[in-house]
Design a protein around this motif. Structure first.
Motif, PDB file in Angstrom:
ATOM      1  N   ASP A   7       0.794  -1.224   0.000  1.00  0.00           N
ATOM      2  CA  ASP A   7       0.000   0.000   0.000  1.00  0.00           C
ATOM      3  C   ASP A   7       0.826   1.274   0.000  1.00  0.00           C
ATOM      4  O   ASP A   7       0.293   2.343  -0.314  1.00  0.00           O
ATOM      5  N   VAL A   8       2.095   1.203   0.335  1.00  0.00           N
ATOM      6  CA  VAL A   8       2.914   2.406   0.346  1.00  0.00           C
ATOM      7  C   VAL A   8       3.118   2.949  -1.065  1.00  0.00           C
ATOM      8  O   VAL A   8       3.458   4.115  -1.254  1.00  0.00           O
ATOM      9  N   GLN A   9       2.880   2.089  -2.084  1.00  0.00           N
ATOM     10  CA  GLN A   9       2.997   2.542  -3.470  1.00  0.00           C
ATOM     11  C   GLN A   9       1.695   2.306  -4.258  1.00  0.00           C
ATOM     12  O   GLN A   9       1.684   2.433  -5.480  1.00  0.00           O
ATOM     13  N   ASP A  10       0.623   1.975  -3.548  1.00  0.00           N
ATOM     14  CA  ASP A  10      -0.637   1.649  -4.225  1.00  0.00           C
ATOM     15  C   ASP A  10      -1.788   2.443  -3.618  1.00  0.00           C
ATOM     16  O   ASP A  10      -2.285   2.117  -2.546  1.00  0.00           O
ATOM     17  N   SER A  11      -2.207   3.486  -4.300  1.00  0.00           N
ATOM     18  CA  SER A  11      -3.322   4.298  -3.805  1.00  0.00           C
ATOM     19  C   SER A  11      -4.652   3.860  -4.400  1.00  0.00           C
ATOM     20  O   SER A  11      -5.694   4.387  -4.035  1.00  0.00           O
ATOM     21  N   LYS A  12      -4.631   2.871  -5.289  1.00  0.00           N
ATOM     22  CA  LYS A  12      -5.836   2.488  -6.023  1.00  0.00           C
ATOM     23  C   LYS A  12      -6.518   1.245  -5.474  1.00  0.00           C
ATOM     24  O   LYS A  12      -7.708   1.256  -5.161  1.00  0.00           O
ATOM     25  N   TYR A  13      -5.776   0.141  -5.344  1.00  0.00           N
ATOM     26  CA  TYR A  13      -6.406  -1.141  -5.000  1.00  0.00           C
ATOM     27  C   TYR A  13      -6.430  -1.403  -3.493  1.00  0.00           C
ATOM     28  O   TYR A  13      -7.459  -1.759  -2.937  1.00  0.00           O
ATOM     29  N   ARG A  14      -5.267  -1.311  -2.849  1.00  0.00           N
ATOM     30  CA  ARG A  14      -5.162  -1.453  -1.394  1.00  0.00           C
ATOM     31  C   ARG A  14      -5.811  -2.731  -0.874  1.00  0.00           C
ATOM     32  O   ARG A  14      -6.563  -2.720   0.094  1.00  0.00           O
ATOM     33  N   GLN A  15      -5.527  -3.845  -1.510  1.00  0.00           N
ATOM     34  CA  GLN A  15      -6.058  -5.142  -1.095  1.00  0.00           C
ATOM     35  C   GLN A  15      -4.920  -6.064  -0.664  1.00  0.00           C
ATOM     36  O   GLN A  15      -3.786  -5.932  -1.133  1.00  0.00           O
ATOM     37  N   ALA A  16      -5.219  -7.013   0.207  1.00  0.00           N
ATOM     38  CA  ALA A  16      -4.191  -7.935   0.694  1.00  0.00           C
ATOM     39  C   ALA A  16      -3.581  -8.734  -0.453  1.00  0.00           C
ATOM     40  O   ALA A  16      -2.371  -8.942  -0.509  1.00  0.00           O
ATOM     41  N   ILE A  17      -4.425  -9.166  -1.388  1.00  0.00           N
ATOM     42  CA  ILE A  17      -3.930 -10.019  -2.464  1.00  0.00           C
ATOM     43  C   ILE A  17      -3.057  -9.236  -3.440  1.00  0.00           C
ATOM     44  O   ILE A  17      -2.054  -9.747  -3.942  1.00  0.00           O
ATOM     45  N   THR A  18      -3.398  -7.970  -3.726  1.00  0.00           N
ATOM     46  CA  THR A  18      -2.563  -7.172  -4.619  1.00  0.00           C
ATOM     47  C   THR A  18      -1.261  -6.785  -3.910  1.00  0.00           C
ATOM     48  O   THR A  18      -0.205  -6.706  -4.547  1.00  0.00           O
ATOM     49  N   ALA A  19      -1.335  -6.576  -2.609  1.00  0.00           N
ATOM     50  CA  ALA A  19      -0.120  -6.277  -1.846  1.00  0.00           C
ATOM     51  C   ALA A  19       0.827  -7.467  -1.863  1.00  0.00           C
ATOM     52  O   ALA A  19       2.034  -7.324  -2.072  1.00  0.00           O
ATOM     53  N   ALA A  20       0.271  -8.667  -1.664  1.00  0.00           N
ATOM     54  CA  ALA A  20       1.098  -9.877  -1.699  1.00  0.00           C
ATOM     55  C   ALA A  20       1.739 -10.043  -3.072  1.00  0.00           C
ATOM     56  O   ALA A  20       2.925 -10.388  -3.186  1.00  0.00           O
ATOM     57  N   GLY A  21       0.978  -9.789  -4.131  1.00  0.00           N
ATOM     58  CA  GLY A  21       1.531  -9.895  -5.478  1.00  0.00           C
ATOM     59  C   GLY A  21       2.681  -8.928  -5.698  1.00  0.00           C
ATOM     60  O   GLY A  21       3.704  -9.290  -6.293  1.00  0.00           O
ATOM     61  N   SER A  22       2.534  -7.705  -5.221  1.00  0.00           N
ATOM     62  CA  SER A  22       3.615  -6.732  -5.388  1.00  0.00           C
ATOM     63  C   SER A  22       4.820  -7.093  -4.524  1.00  0.00           C
ATOM     64  O   SER A  22       5.959  -6.765  -4.868  1.00  0.00           O
ATOM     65  N   GLY A  23       4.586  -7.789  -3.396  1.00  0.00           N
ATOM     66  CA  GLY A  23       5.700  -8.273  -2.576  1.00  0.00           C
ATOM     67  C   GLY A  23       6.517  -9.306  -3.313  1.00  0.00           C
ATOM     68  O   GLY A  23       7.757  -9.322  -3.250  1.00  0.00           O
ATOM     69  N   CYS A  24       5.834 -10.188  -4.037  1.00  0.00           N
ATOM     70  CA  CYS A  24       6.519 -11.166  -4.889  1.00  0.00           C
ATOM     71  C   CYS A  24       7.335 -10.454  -5.954  1.00  0.00           C
ATOM     72  O   CYS A  24       8.503 -10.788  -6.191  1.00  0.00           O
ATOM     73  N   MET A  25       6.751  -9.445  -6.593  1.00  0.00           N
ATOM     74  CA  MET A  25       7.456  -8.676  -7.622  1.00  0.00           C
ATOM     75  C   MET A  25       8.705  -8.016  -7.050  1.00  0.00           C
ATOM     76  O   MET A  25       9.781  -8.043  -7.662  1.00  0.00           O
ATOM     77  N   ALA A  26       8.573  -7.425  -5.868  1.00  0.00           N
ATOM     78  CA  ALA A  26       9.698  -6.725  -5.251  1.00  0.00           C
ATOM     79  C   ALA A  26      10.845  -7.688  -4.968  1.00  0.00           C
ATOM     80  O   ALA A  26      12.020  -7.364  -5.191  1.00  0.00           O
ATOM     81  N   ALA A  27      10.508  -8.874  -4.461  1.00  0.00           N
ATOM     82  CA  ALA A  27      11.544  -9.868  -4.167  1.00  0.00           C
ATOM     83  C   ALA A  27      12.275 -10.291  -5.440  1.00  0.00           C
ATOM     84  O   ALA A  27      13.506 -10.404  -5.466  1.00  0.00           O
ATOM     85  N   MET A  28      11.521 -10.517  -6.512  1.00  0.00           N
ATOM     86  CA  MET A  28      12.138 -10.935  -7.763  1.00  0.00           C
ATOM     87  C   MET A  28      12.972  -9.810  -8.379  1.00  0.00           C
ATOM     88  O   MET A  28      14.074 -10.039  -8.897  1.00  0.00           O
ATOM     89  N   ASP A  29      12.463  -8.576  -8.310  1.00  0.00           N
ATOM     90  CA  ASP A  29      13.235  -7.428  -8.797  1.00  0.00           C
ATOM     91  C   ASP A  29      14.524  -7.274  -8.000  1.00  0.00           C
ATOM     92  O   ASP A  29      15.600  -7.008  -8.543  1.00  0.00           O
ATOM     93  N   CYS A  30      14.405  -7.445  -6.677  1.00  0.00           N
ATOM     94  CA  CYS A  30      15.556  -7.311  -5.785  1.00  0.00           C
ATOM     95  C   CYS A  30      16.592  -8.394  -6.069  1.00  0.00           C
ATOM     96  O   CYS A  30      17.795  -8.114  -6.153  1.00  0.00           O
ATOM     97  N   GLU A  31      16.138  -9.623  -6.233  1.00  0.00           N
ATOM     98  CA  GLU A  31      17.050 -10.735  -6.494  1.00  0.00           C
ATOM     99  C   GLU A  31      17.819 -10.516  -7.797  1.00  0.00           C
ATOM    100  O   GLU A  31      19.035 -10.711  -7.859  1.00  0.00           O
TER     101      GLU A  31
END
Length: 317
Positions: free
Chosen positions: A276-300
């Motif tokens: 949610d710190v970068q999502d002002s539109k959806y703010r849902q647990a499932i979209t947050a989890a998806g972006s967490g996966c993206m962040a981990a893969m981008d970071c790796e």
């Protein structure tokens, strides 16, 4: 020094930790003031895939934490008061503790719903008081609901809640709404929505395990009035939790972190943002989890592509 530090938890931070831990990155998760995030104040979650009978918010967050811990993620309690992203390794200061260093950082600090700060409000969050119509609207089928707010979000929440509620009363402290004309027209044309303008909320009225309504002050007459309802939805906006960043990370006019489209990359290479710190539109647990996966893969991928030494030389150039 840590390969990766995740600042914040919630479904985004925990998911990022799970993915990084499984990739043998041994991430450190700094849990902040409310480990688990906003979902720890939510009762039953019915729209998170994989739980046909629903699951309690604290239980879901606890399960995610245990899953990350099982794969080797480390956890540290504390509040990040300051960061230095001017060069790598990045420096992170935890209030009352030693400074730590990281080759990469994932920001998952979420956004805090704005509240009215009136009596009984916080005590009845999850028991009649909510800040998320998408999350909790279903529980108020054929009930009377109050929505507080005057902007586009309030109009959208009120319109959405008419799918479930028998009646929605929109309370706003001014005599004019701040929402765009199209959103106002949409709400005004909905027969289930009535308006109580120029009313200032002053107290949530409790009843047994729920609420029975909202006490307001009529700003024209000065008289106190009671609006009876089974549910109260507060829609006066959210504040992204970014105070510790200073001005190092690019944000939009509302304070949400800006990421490169289709990624979780911020303006600083090696720093990523999810949830949610970068999502002002959806703010849902499932979209947050998806972006967490993206962040981990981008970071790796970032860590595999350059060393601290190589990147420092690039910055110097």
């Amino acid at each position: 020094m840590y390969k990766s530090v995740i600042i914040g938890t919630g479904p985004a931070g925990y998911t990022a930790a799970i993915y990084l831990a499984r990739a043998n990155m041994n991430p450190l998760v700094i849990e902040g003031l409310q480990p688990g995030g906003q979902l720890t104040t939510t009762t039953e979650i019915e729209n998170f895939p994989g739980f046909p009978d629903g699951i309690m918010g604290p239980e879901l967050m606890d399960n995610m934490r245990k899953q990350a811990e099982r794969f080797g993620a480390q956890f540290k309690s504390g509040f990040v008061s300051e960061v230095d992203f001017s060069k790598r390794p990045f420096k992170i200061k935890i209030e009352g503790q030693d400074e730590i260093e990281a080759e990469s950082v994932i920001i998952s600090t979420g956004a805090s719903a704005r509240y009215l700060d009136i009596p009984n409000e916080q005590e009845y969050v999850g028991r009649g008081v909510s800040t998320c119509a998408t999350c909790d609207g279903f529980f108020f089928r054929n009930k009377k609901i109050i929505v507080v707010g005057g902007g586009d979000s309030a109009m959208e929440e009120a319109s959405f809640l008419t799918r479930f509620a028998s009646e929605v009363v929109l309370v706003h402290r001014r005599d004019e709404l701040r929402a765009s004309k199209i959103m106002q027209d949409r709400a005004k044309s909905n027969s289930k929505i009535t308006f109580a303008l120029n009313r200032t909320p002053i107290e949530v009225l409790p009843q047994d395990m729920g609420i029975r309504g909202l006490k307001v002050r009529n700003n024209e007459t000065g008289q106190e009035e009671i609006i009876e309802a089974d549910g109260l939805f507060i829609a006066i906006g959210h504040n992204p939790n970014i105070s510790f960043l200073g001005e190092q990370i690019t944000t939009d006019p509302l304070g949400y972190i800006v990421v490169n489209p289709g990624t979780t990359e911020t303006n600083i290479p090696g720093v990523f943002a999810c949830g949610d710190v970068q999502d002002s539109k959806y703010r849902q647990a499932i979209t947050a989890a998806g972006s967490g996966c993206m962040a981990a893969m981008d970071c790796e991928r970032f860590l595999e592509g350059s060393s601290v030494h190589d990147w420092s030389e690039t910055l110097d150039q």
